[in-house]
Design a protein around this motif. Structure first.
Motif: not given
Ligand SMILES: [Zn+2]
Length: 296
Positions: A105-106, A111, A142-144, A175-177
């Motif tokens: 993640r950022h 994960r 969020h990345w997911d 929590g981002v990408r």
């Protein structure tokens, strides 16, 4: 020289018109096939998780791992993709479905996702291409939920301004990408301002704001003729036990807002009679029909 420029300009315009009309023709053909609303469930694999992040113990939950899902909502007036998975098709490690892939993640946290099938082949198997998707909405950043977002940057992005601002802030949330959604910055964007945003204008597909998990977190109501109404939860809940035991994740942007959003959504469910589909609920997700099968 001038004439040359004019020619190039004219050629460019002709090309643009050709591309645009091709796009419209493709859209019309795939939309015409569908007379009534359909919901396709797309499998995004399985996410390793720790119930403690949701103030739960292993005993509170049926399974600790979480499902990852995306949804294609096909309406006679357009096609909406809701959420975009945890692993982009173009970044999948060799081995395919069942292989565990690590993601950063950022904020540098790692994960692990057990791969499901790639996203675009699931669309293709259902008779659609990414180009057919007219609208993109993410429950949150969020990345997911964003992995394949760039592949849908041609679609109209429906997002609350406060959510978009957070995504493209100088320092985005941990929590981002960011790389998974950078192309959305150039997308045709419609800011959602109403509490309930009616996507196709007939009350059958409604994005309902439910902030707190992130600044502009939302849920999606889909009114299906045969199945009945369903509400896709986003991350308002992850495990059913959060709902029954009244537990909140430990990483909300605003716990107070999430509490209020949950009350609001529970009242909405009572009012509409919609069934709540908790997107990350793995046992429930396993029981759902997957694309190319669909709910209508
Ligand atoms: Zn999530």
């Amino acid at each position: 020289m001038v004439r040359n420029c004019v020619w190039r300009l004219a050629a460019g315009i002709i090309l643009l018109v050709a591309v645009a009309s091709t796009g419209v023709a493709q859209l019309a053909s795939s939309s015409r096939e569908v007379q009534s609303l359909r919901l396709y469930v797309l499998d995004g694999g399985v996410l390793a998780s720790d119930p403690a992040r949701y103030r739960l113990t292993a005993d509170d939950v049926e399974e600790t791992a979480l499902a990852v899902a995306a949804y294609l909502i096909v309406h006679p007036r357009g096609i909406l993709l809701w959420d975009a998975g945890a692993i982009a098709d173009g970044e999948r490690i060799p081995g395919g479905t069942g292989v565990e892939q690590r993601v950063l993640r950022h904020d540098g946290e790692e994960r692990f996702v057990t791969l499901g099938p790639a996203l675009v082949p699931q669309l293709n198997a259902s008779g659609f291409a990414p180009a057919d998707v007219t609208h993109l909405a993410l429950s949150h950043y969020h990345w997911d939920h964003t992995a394949n977002a760039n592949a849908f940057a041609h679609a109209t992005w429906l997002v609350p301004e406060i959510e978009r601002d957070a995504m493209f802030a100088d320092e985005p949330p941990g929590g981002v990408r960011l790389a998974t959604y950078t192309a959305l910055e150039q997308s045709r964007t419609v800011f959602i301002t109403d509490d309930e945003h009616d996507v196709f204008g007939d009350g059958t597909v409604i994005i309902k704001q439910a902030p707190g998990h992130t600044e502009g977190h939302a849920v999606l109501y889909v009114k299906l003729a045969q199945t009945g109404s369903v509400l896709l939860s986003g991350d308002l809940y992850h495990y059913p036990a959060e709902r029954t035991l009244g537990r909140l994740p430990t990483f909300e942007v605003s716990e107070e807002q999430t509490r209020r959003a949950r009350e609001d959504v529970e009242a909405f469910l009572s009012r509409t009679g919609a069934a709540l589909w908790i997107q990350h609920d793995l046992p429930a997700h396993r029981r759902l029909k997957k694309a190319p099968e669909y709910y209508d």
